[in-house]
Write an enzyme that holds these catalytic residues in place. Structure first.
Site, mmCIF file in Angstrom:
data_model
loop_
_atom_site.group_PDB
_atom_site.id
_atom_site.type_symbol
_atom_site.label_atom_id
_atom_site.label_comp_id
_atom_site.label_asym_id
_atom_site.label_seq_id
_atom_site.Cartn_x
_atom_site.Cartn_y
_atom_site.Cartn_z
ATOM 1 N N ASP A 1 3.570 -7.683 -28.192
ATOM 2 C CA ASP A 1 2.941 -7.588 -26.750
ATOM 3 C C ASP A 1 1.983 -8.847 -26.559
ATOM 4 O O ASP A 1 2.521 -10.012 -27.355
ATOM 5 C CB ASP A 1 2.074 -6.277 -26.740
ATOM 6 N N LYS B 1 0.936 2.401 -29.202
ATOM 7 C CA LYS B 1 0.434 1.071 -28.902
ATOM 8 C C LYS B 1 -0.543 0.893 -29.913
ATOM 9 O O LYS B 1 -1.393 1.834 -30.516
ATOM 10 C CB LYS B 1 -0.076 0.849 -27.568
HETATM 11 P P1 NDP Z 1 2.161 -13.088 -23.989
HETATM 12 O O1 NDP Z 1 0.983 -13.176 -25.010
HETATM 13 O O2 NDP Z 1 3.465 -13.782 -24.340
HETATM 14 O O3 NDP Z 1 1.509 -13.768 -22.609
HETATM 15 C C1 NDP Z 1 0.702 -13.568 -22.092
HETATM 16 C C2 NDP Z 1 0.361 -14.427 -20.931
HETATM 17 O O4 NDP Z 1 -0.754 -13.644 -19.839
HETATM 18 C C3 NDP Z 1 -0.027 -15.635 -21.201
HETATM 19 O O5 NDP Z 1 0.275 -16.648 -20.188
HETATM 20 C C4 NDP Z 1 -1.633 -15.292 -21.135
HETATM 21 O O6 NDP Z 1 -2.394 -16.531 -20.949
HETATM 22 C C5 NDP Z 1 -1.886 -14.584 -20.023
HETATM 23 N N1 NDP Z 1 -3.009 -13.720 -20.144
HETATM 24 C C6 NDP Z 1 -3.353 -12.642 -21.090
HETATM 25 N N2 NDP Z 1 -4.455 -12.222 -20.830
HETATM 26 C C7 NDP Z 1 -4.969 -12.651 -19.782
HETATM 27 C C8 NDP Z 1 -6.104 -12.327 -18.881
HETATM 28 N N3 NDP Z 1 -7.099 -11.568 -19.428
HETATM 29 N N4 NDP Z 1 -6.355 -13.159 -17.875
HETATM 30 C C9 NDP Z 1 -5.295 -13.765 -17.472
HETATM 31 N N5 NDP Z 1 -4.210 -14.388 -18.058
HETATM 32 C C10 NDP Z 1 -4.161 -13.648 -19.004
HETATM 33 O O7 NDP Z 1 2.260 -11.884 -23.697
HETATM 34 P P2 NDP Z 1 3.609 -11.126 -22.825
HETATM 35 O O8 NDP Z 1 4.246 -11.875 -22.020
HETATM 36 O O9 NDP Z 1 4.393 -10.315 -23.996
HETATM 37 O O10 NDP Z 1 2.791 -9.953 -22.025
HETATM 38 C C11 NDP Z 1 2.406 -10.102 -20.659
HETATM 39 C C12 NDP Z 1 2.241 -8.657 -20.145
HETATM 40 O O11 NDP Z 1 3.408 -7.761 -20.140
HETATM 41 C C13 NDP Z 1 1.341 -7.477 -20.743
HETATM 42 O O12 NDP Z 1 0.754 -6.961 -19.958
HETATM 43 C C14 NDP Z 1 2.206 -7.006 -21.753
HETATM 44 O O13 NDP Z 1 1.637 -5.614 -22.034
HETATM 45 C C15 NDP Z 1 3.547 -6.572 -20.681
HETATM 46 N N6 NDP Z 1 4.819 -6.159 -21.412
HETATM 47 C C16 NDP Z 1 5.504 -7.232 -22.326
HETATM 48 C C17 NDP Z 1 6.289 -6.782 -22.918
HETATM 49 C C18 NDP Z 1 7.243 -7.531 -23.992
HETATM 50 O O14 NDP Z 1 8.181 -7.183 -24.215
HETATM 51 N N7 NDP Z 1 6.501 -8.623 -24.465
HETATM 52 C C19 NDP Z 1 7.125 -5.591 -22.700
HETATM 53 C C20 NDP Z 1 6.564 -4.952 -21.450
HETATM 54 C C21 NDP Z 1 5.326 -5.108 -20.792
HETATM 55 P P3 NDP Z 1 -3.160 -17.329 -22.401
HETATM 56 O O15 NDP Z 1 -2.064 -17.811 -23.036
HETATM 57 O O16 NDP Z 1 -4.155 -18.280 -21.813
HETATM 58 O O17 NDP Z 1 -3.675 -16.078 -22.987
#
Ligand code: NDP
Length: 441
Positions: free
Chosen positions: A158, A118
């Site tokens: 991510d 990561k």
């Molecule tokens: P994105 O950046 O596309 O979206 C993240 C979302 O979560 C946004 O809506 C963001 O809000 C919100 N968010 C982020 N940090 C916080 C926080 N501290 N408190 C509240 N809301 C928060 O990321 P992903 O959708 O790709 O990832 C989401 C999760 O899924 C993570 O845990 C990631 O590790 C996991 N994941 C992702 C994969 C992938 O293929 N993308 C694969 C496997 C796991 P805002 O826009 O306001 O920041």
């Protein structure tokens, strides 16, 4: 654990992730004394290596900015290092070490040949121009490119890293390395990306949920599903749920949550999708446009405000605590399937398991994303492109396989499936056998 706590005292997320795994595989570890004779568990918990570097870049006003950059190469016992890059102001060594550790088990579960890694930076893409994002990505990869490669370490997206960022990083990698190989996944379709990669994590989580519900003969149709987040994972989770007749009753971002008691319509979803992907807007903007049907909770997570049958936390780590879990259970939740990595705190997990509901940890339920990244690597190596239907079929099979592994190792004598134990044990055994065969390295 005591030894790790002493050596890495300022890394709570890393220690939390390790403790969960160590606690759940203790019995299988003890069954094979040869493992401990080679101090295998400690070797598996401590990353192979960690790169830390300064990333200096110039913003649109000519000001020089400095961020921290990291890459954790955790374990390559079963394949090249593989794991996403996160750009978010909260990023630190502890968070990336927990993610790389978890990734190792998740990648093992996918049945594909991928080790765990990561990386990321405390750089926040929020409010930055396209050119600032590009300059930052180029500065980040300038530090990293010598240590990655198609058979060495393959990064992906991510939080804060989507198609745009992967494109900029891959472009700069290609220029520095002077090669066109599948060194990143999540690339654009025109230059080696796999169809279905954007959808894979969210769709895969829904496929996993369907497998879990089937063990109890429950149908998804008509169920109210609470989702957190509105990024890549959350959006495609919602899309797949809607296509299967479920109701999506909440979404959120880091500013707050929107609860839609009657569920999102297909038009609502399109509106949110466009708002988030084209305009990089806030979920509050959707709530403001539909005050008659939505309630917006500023700076709050959805869990205590929503009446739901199923919860799919898809934002970030530790976003669902013990009180949230109790609120969900009181509202009658029957299943929790994690899209995010480690979104439920240890206390929340204990509540779900004590209530005997279906609970799937992220390392099993969200493995579809990295699984399709593995399929992207396979397509790149063969210089072919599979159709969306082919990739989706493979994704469904992989999620069913991961579910079967969880059942095999997680089913207790009373029939209750402990998916945490199942996922950790299955993921661990494959990596452990490979490490034993390769000697102390
Ligand atoms: P994105 O950046 O596309 O979206 C993240 C979302 O979560 C946004 O809506 C963001 O809000 C919100 N968010 C982020 N940090 C916080 C926080 N501290 N408190 C509240 N809301 C928060 O990321 P992903 O959708 O790709 O990832 C989401 C999760 O899924 C993570 O845990 C990631 O590790 C996991 N994941 C992702 C994969 C992938 O293929 N993308 C694969 C496997 C796991 P805002 O826009 O306001 O920041």
């Amino acid at each position: 654990m005591d030894s790790l706590r002493g050596r890495f005292p300022g890394e709570p997320e890393y220690l939390q992730a390790v403790e969960e795994v160590v606690g759940s595989i203790a019995d299988v570890y003890d069954r094979y004394p040869a493992f401990d004779a080679q101090n295998l568990l400690e070797r598996l918990c401590i990353p192979d290596r960690v790169f830390t570097f300064r990333v200096s870049w110039v913003d649109d006003h000519g000001k020089v900015r400095n961020n921290m950059g990291y890459r954790i190469q955790h374990c390559n016992a079963i394949g090249p290092y593989k794991g996403g890059i996160r750009f978010h102001s909260s990023v630190n060594l502890s968070i990336l070490k927990f993610l790389a550790f978890e990734q190792t088990f998740k990648n093992s579960l996918t049945t594909l040949a991928m080790g765990g890694a990561k990386g990321g930076s405390d750089f926040s893409p929020r409010g930055k121009s396209d050119m600032e994002i590009m300059r930052f990505c180029q500065a980040f990869v300038t530090e990293l490119w010598r240590n990655i490669g198609p058979d060495t370490d393959v990064p992906a997206g991510d939080i804060g890293v989507g198609g745009r960022e992967v494109g900029y990083m891959y472009g700069w990698y290609k220029k520095m390395a002077r090669e066109f190989t599948g060194t990143f996944t999540g690339k654009g379709i025109d230059f080696g990306g796999s169809l279905m990669r954007p959808e894979a994590t969210g769709y895969g989580n829904v496929y996993f949920l369907l497998n879990m519900l089937a063990t109890r003969g429950i149908s998804l149709e008509g169920k109210r599903v609470a989702i957190s987040g509105s990024g890549n994972v959350a959006l495609y989770t919602a899309q797949k749920l809607l296509s299967l007749g479920a109701k999506v009753v909440s979404m959120s971002d880091s500013d707050g949550s929107v609860v839609i008691a009657d569920g999102l319509t297909a038009d609502d979803f399109e509106e949110i999708f466009e708002l988030k992907t084209m305009y990089r807007g806030r979920i509050s903007e959707f709530a403001e446009r539909h005050p008659d049907r939505c309630v917006y909770y500023r700076r709050e997570r959805p869990w205590r405000h929503v009446a739901a049958d199923i919860a799919m936390p898809s934002a970030t780590q530790n976003e669902l605590d013990g009180d949230d879990a109790r609120a969900l259970l009181a509202a009658g939740v029957i299943a929790v399937s994690e899209g995010a990595n480690m979104p439920s705190t240890p206390e929340a997990i204990r509540e779900f398991q004590a209530a005997r509901i279906l609970y799937a940890p992220g390392k099993a339920a969200n493995a579809g994303g990295v699984a399709v990244s593995g399929l992207e690597m396979a397509q790149n190596a063969q210089k072919v492109s599979w159709t969306a239907e082919e990739v989706d079929a493979k994704l469904r099979d992989i999620m069913a396989d991961i579910h079967a592994q969880c059942l095999k190792y997680g089913t207790g004598t009373d029939g209750y499936v402990n998916y945490v134990k199942g996922a950790n044990t299955a993921g661990f055994l494959k990596v452990a056998r490979a490490m034993m065969a390769q000697g102390v390295i």
